[in-house]
Design a protein around this motif. Structure first.
Motif, mmCIF file in Angstrom:
data_model
loop_
_atom_site.group_PDB
_atom_site.id
_atom_site.type_symbol
_atom_site.label_atom_id
_atom_site.label_comp_id
_atom_site.label_asym_id
_atom_site.label_seq_id
_atom_site.Cartn_x
_atom_site.Cartn_y
_atom_site.Cartn_z
ATOM 1 N N LEU A 67 0.818 -1.203 0.000
ATOM 2 C CA LEU A 67 0.000 0.000 0.000
ATOM 3 C C LEU A 67 0.857 1.260 0.000
ATOM 4 N N SER A 68 2.000 1.216 0.703
ATOM 5 C CA SER A 68 2.868 2.398 0.751
ATOM 6 C C SER A 68 3.436 2.740 -0.619
ATOM 7 N N MET A 69 3.468 1.763 -1.528
ATOM 8 C CA MET A 69 3.998 2.019 -2.866
ATOM 9 C C MET A 69 3.043 2.863 -3.712
ATOM 10 N N ALA A 70 1.820 3.071 -3.229
ATOM 11 C CA ALA A 70 0.892 3.944 -3.949
ATOM 12 C C ALA A 70 1.437 5.366 -4.044
ATOM 13 N N VAL A 71 2.267 5.761 -3.079
ATOM 14 C CA VAL A 71 2.834 7.110 -3.071
ATOM 15 C C VAL A 71 3.693 7.347 -4.308
ATOM 16 N N VAL A 72 4.292 6.281 -4.850
ATOM 17 C CA VAL A 72 5.152 6.403 -6.025
ATOM 18 C C VAL A 72 4.518 5.716 -7.239
ATOM 19 N N SER A 73 3.200 5.646 -7.243
ATOM 20 C CA SER A 73 2.405 5.111 -8.357
ATOM 21 C C SER A 73 2.679 3.641 -8.638
ATOM 22 N N ALA A 74 3.174 2.899 -7.659
ATOM 23 C CA ALA A 74 3.484 1.484 -7.857
ATOM 24 C C ALA A 74 2.497 0.578 -7.145
ATOM 25 N N ALA A 75 1.359 1.100 -6.759
ATOM 26 C CA ALA A 75 0.260 0.303 -6.208
ATOM 27 C C ALA A 75 -0.993 1.149 -6.304
ATOM 28 N N ASP A 76 -2.116 0.467 -6.378
ATOM 29 C CA ASP A 76 -3.413 1.127 -6.282
ATOM 30 C C ASP A 76 -4.094 0.595 -5.024
ATOM 31 N N LEU A 77 -4.610 1.484 -4.202
ATOM 32 C CA LEU A 77 -5.166 1.049 -2.935
ATOM 33 C C LEU A 77 -6.309 0.057 -3.127
ATOM 34 N N GLY A 78 -7.163 0.314 -4.095
ATOM 35 C CA GLY A 78 -8.280 -0.592 -4.326
ATOM 36 C C GLY A 78 -7.826 -1.950 -4.831
ATOM 37 N N ALA A 100 0.559 1.231 -14.711
ATOM 38 C CA ALA A 100 0.127 -0.162 -14.627
ATOM 39 C C ALA A 100 1.310 -1.110 -14.598
ATOM 40 N N HIS A 101 2.344 -0.816 -15.371
ATOM 41 C CA HIS A 101 3.558 -1.642 -15.322
ATOM 42 C C HIS A 101 4.201 -1.579 -13.933
ATOM 43 N N LEU A 102 4.242 -0.392 -13.341
ATOM 44 C CA LEU A 102 4.793 -0.260 -11.987
ATOM 45 C C LEU A 102 3.985 -1.082 -10.990
ATOM 46 N N ARG A 103 2.677 -1.045 -11.101
ATOM 47 C CA ARG A 103 1.838 -1.802 -10.176
ATOM 48 C C ARG A 103 2.045 -3.306 -10.380
ATOM 49 N N ALA A 104 2.110 -3.733 -11.625
ATOM 50 C CA ALA A 104 2.334 -5.156 -11.896
ATOM 51 C C ALA A 104 3.658 -5.611 -11.305
ATOM 52 N N SER A 105 4.678 -4.780 -11.421
ATOM 53 C CA SER A 105 5.988 -5.133 -10.875
ATOM 54 C C SER A 105 5.902 -5.346 -9.367
ATOM 55 N N GLU A 106 5.246 -4.422 -8.669
ATOM 56 C CA GLU A 106 5.132 -4.546 -7.214
ATOM 57 C C GLU A 106 4.291 -5.750 -6.818
#
Length: 399
Positions: A22-33, A80-86
């Motif tokens: 969740l903390s990675m949302a700050v750097v666009s690497a996660a979405d809270l939902g 989206a690529h950043l989120r997938a990576s995380e």
């Protein structure tokens, strides 16, 4: 020390890992939902369910990246690529005791590939690098605010016990936004250096950092008088250990400082019983088996007793007085790895500040948990002041 309130899971460890993502949302690497939806699919503390939930979230983010790319939406594709990576990184967190597990290896491969896909879409330079080290290379990423090549202060970010150079992105945007370069890299026992190369942790991290700096200081965009070493999580041991021998640093940040890992292993009669008790836990509990197994794998060991003995080698207090740059130590309330900050500060002979972050600030838990903007707001002004006053190092070598 008060523990942070649970966010979703009653299990403290699972909840802590969810907080990391969740903390990675700050750097666009996660979405809270997305992340909370993945957590909802884990109905009990089971590593297979954990892997499946996060691998599914990663696949969904990959699909979103593909759709955004097809639509010509570069910004959405990058995120989206950043989120997938995380999410891929999170999927194999509880599989690390077996480095041959195909789910871990494939998840790691996709974690790296998805980050590389995001890096190719970034607005500022993001270069995948291979740093010469003892006949091989160490993986890393070098980021800069722009492509001008202007010499700038540089934040050097070694990994922790279970992180990767790609996960180091967590600390990169705050540095870039303040005009710094950032280097993330994996040493032995971390990321691809462990999973792909078979390199295992070593207590003398100066042997790793010195060749990293040798390489970094050849780069024209790096100001040699303004290199900052930031050690978070397990790097709260690695960074101060290396800084005791490497004197090309303008400042050192530790969060939390862990100057004596061996102090966590009991002595006396309790110490004699520690290994048998741990072996019994490993036999009785899959969770404890994974806990110790993941750490033993990073050290190249397969016996709990050997692992506990190995931890005693991870102490740098006897050389702390050799650190020659100013030090900032951060301790967040409720950090399970905290408590060593005052010990390190008291052992230093250079200017040092112990910064305490609290639950009231929203910055409790390991490495300040969800309070990453609070953390950056506490650390970066101090770095700015230190670098503004820092002289150019007289020499270019280490001792």
């Amino acid at each position: 020390m008060a523990r942070p309130a649970r966010l979703h899971f009653s299990d403290e460890d699972l909840d802590g890992q969810l907080v990391r993502t969740l903390s990675m949302a700050v750097v666009s690497a996660a979405d809270l939902g997305e992340a909370m939806a993945a957590a909802a699919r884990v109905d009990r503390p089971d590593r297979d369910r954990w892997h499946a939930a996060w691998a599914s979230a990663a696949a969904g983010a990959e699909e979103a990246a593909a759709a955004a790319t097809a639509a010509g939406d570069r910004v959405s594709a990058r995120a989206a690529h950043l989120r997938a990576s995380e999410y891929h990184r999170q999927s194999w967190y509880y599989l690390r005791s077996d480095l041959g597990d195909p789910r871990l290896r494939e998840g790691h491969r996709r974690h790296v590939a998805e980050f590389a896909a995001a890096a190719a879409l970034m607005d500022s330079p993001a270069e995948r690098v291979a740093i010469p080290y003892e006949g091989t290379t160490l993986p890393g990423w070098l980021f800069a605010p722009d492509a001008s090549g202007t010499p700038r202060p540089t934040v050097v970010l070694p990994c922790g016990y279970d992180s990767t150079a790609e996960y180091g992105w967590a600390d990169v945007p705050p540095a870039l936004e303040r005009g710094y370069n950032a280097l993330t890299f994996e040493g032995p026992g971390q990321g691809a250096a462990l999973i792909e190369q078979g390199l295992v942790l070593r207590p003398d991290f100066e042997a790793v950092l010195t060749p990293v700096l040798d390489w970094l200081l050849t780069r024209p965009e790096v100001d040699p008088g303004a290199v900052v070493l930031v050690g978070r999580s397990f790097a709260g041991y690695l960074a101060p250990r290396a800084a005791a021998f490497e004197h090309r640093l303008a400042a050192l940040v530790c969060d939390p400082a862990q100057p004596d890992m061996g102090a966590r292993v009991p002595g006396g009669l309790a110490g004699l019983l520690a290994a048998p008790v741990a072996r019994a836990q490993v036999r009785a509990s899959a969770r404890r088996r994974e806990f110790f197994g993941a750490r033993m794998a990073a050290h190249g060991l397969d016996d709990v007793g050997d692992y506990l003995r190995e931890l005693r080698r991870y102490s740098m207090l006897d050389v702390a007085d050799r650190i020659s740059c100013p030090v900032v130590v951060v301790e967040a309330e409720g950090d399970f790895a905290g408590g060593g900050g005052r010990t390190l500060v008291d052992a230093l002979t250079v200017p040092a500040e112990l910064v305490r972050l609290t639950a009231a600030q929203g910055a409790s838990g390991h490495c300040a948990g969800l309070g990453q903007q609070v953390w950056a707001g506490a650390v970066h002004p101090r770095l700015h002041r230190l670098l503004s006053a820092a002289p150019v190092p007289a020499g270019s070598g280490s001792r």
